[in-house]
Motif scaffolding. Structure first.
Motif, PDB file in Angstrom:
ATOM      1  N   SER A 122       9.166 -65.885  -5.813  1.00  0.00           N
ATOM      2  CA  SER A 122       7.730 -66.121  -5.690  1.00  0.00           C
ATOM      3  C   SER A 122       6.976 -65.105  -6.533  1.00  0.00           C
ATOM      4  O   SER A 122       7.513 -64.061  -6.902  1.00  0.00           O
ATOM      5  N   LEU A 123       5.715 -65.450  -6.816  1.00  0.00           N
ATOM      6  CA  LEU A 123       4.897 -64.582  -7.660  1.00  0.00           C
ATOM      7  C   LEU A 123       3.503 -64.459  -7.062  1.00  0.00           C
ATOM      8  O   LEU A 123       2.853 -65.460  -6.753  1.00  0.00           O
ATOM      9  N   SER A 175       6.506 -59.754  -7.555  1.00  0.00           N
ATOM     10  CA  SER A 175       7.362 -60.916  -7.399  1.00  0.00           C
ATOM     11  C   SER A 175       8.497 -60.555  -6.456  1.00  0.00           C
ATOM     12  O   SER A 175       8.910 -59.394  -6.377  1.00  0.00           O
ATOM     13  N   CYS A 198      14.321 -58.629 -12.944  1.00  0.00           N
ATOM     14  CA  CYS A 198      13.078 -59.308 -13.219  1.00  0.00           C
ATOM     15  C   CYS A 198      12.599 -58.856 -14.595  1.00  0.00           C
ATOM     16  O   CYS A 198      12.936 -57.747 -15.049  1.00  0.00           O
TER      17      CYS A 198
END
Lengths: 113, 117
Positions: free
Chosen positions: B64-65, B72, B89
């Motif tokens: 998710s962001l 995130s 990431c």
């Protein structure tokens, strides 16, 4: 499938030697990148090329140079290897444009003795 | 200068448990990637997150962001041994060369995940 290949998986060199790491991509990508990967530091950009003969320094260019004479090939050069350049080196390529995904090669683990 | 911080850097999990890897970044960005790397192998793209509130799921992994929080997360559900790997990431930014903008990735440090029976 995009294929990015690197000339060696493992390389051992001596301090002071000139070292060439080669990267070839087969998808006609305009952009090519060299990263080094160190534990606890992630991947850091060394150099970037956006066209033949064009290059741009990344975040850690010191001690490195690059060459791009053909579109599919991007070389990383260590003019005089030092022990602190022992690392994993990853090449990547992408199409031009701001948002195109980078595709990574398998990496070259370089040890400088 | 964009900085990306992942935590934890090391994660030892039991099979069947849930856990979350966090990725914080310091400046505004319009997209974020998650990659997986197996030992001795290259990076495999898992997810690209393009907007605030984006959520993507693949198997036991969900990313998710939150662009407002510059955060995130990569959530692991009911971990299995096959998920053992290093997870990175990477935050998208811009690099200007020759008067043109190009995409640039800034990576977190990586999280080494080990799943035990």
């Amino acid at each position: 499938d995009v294929k990015v290949t690197q000339s060696s998986r493992y390389l051992v060199k001596r301090t002071g030697e000139k070292v060439f790491l080669e990267c070839v991509q087969d998808m006609d990508h305009e952009n090519m990148f060299w990263y080094r990967q160190d534990p606890g530091l992630g991947l850091r950009l060394i150099y970037f090329s956006y066209d033949v003969k064009m290059k741009e320094k990344g975040d850690i260019p010191e001690g490195y140079s690059v060459s791009r004479e053909k579109k599919e090939r991007f070389s990383l050069i260590l003019e005089s290897a030092s022990t602190n350049q022992t690392s994993m080196y990853l090449c990547a390529s992408s199409w031009t444009g701001v948002h195109n995904e980078q595709f990574f090669g398998p990496g070259t683990r370089l040890t400088v003795l | 200068e964009l900085k990306v911080e992942q935590n934890p850097l090391f994660l030892s999990m039991q099979e069947g448990k849930n856990y979350t890897i966090y990725c914080n970044y310091s400046t505004t960005s319009d997209r974020l990637y998650w990659y997986r790397q197996d030992p001795g192998k290259s990076l495999e793209s898992l997810f690209v997150l393009l907007s605030n509130g984006a959520v993507k799921q693949e198997g036991r992994l969900m990313a998710s962001l939150d662009t407002k929080a510059r955060l995130s997360t990569l959530h692991i559900t009911a971990a299995v041994h096959d998920l053992s790997a290093t997870y990175f990431c990477a935050v998208h930014g811009l690099l200007v060369a020759g008067g043109t903008s190009y995409g640039k990735l800034t990576f977190g440090q990586g999280t080494i995940l080990t799943v035990h029976p």
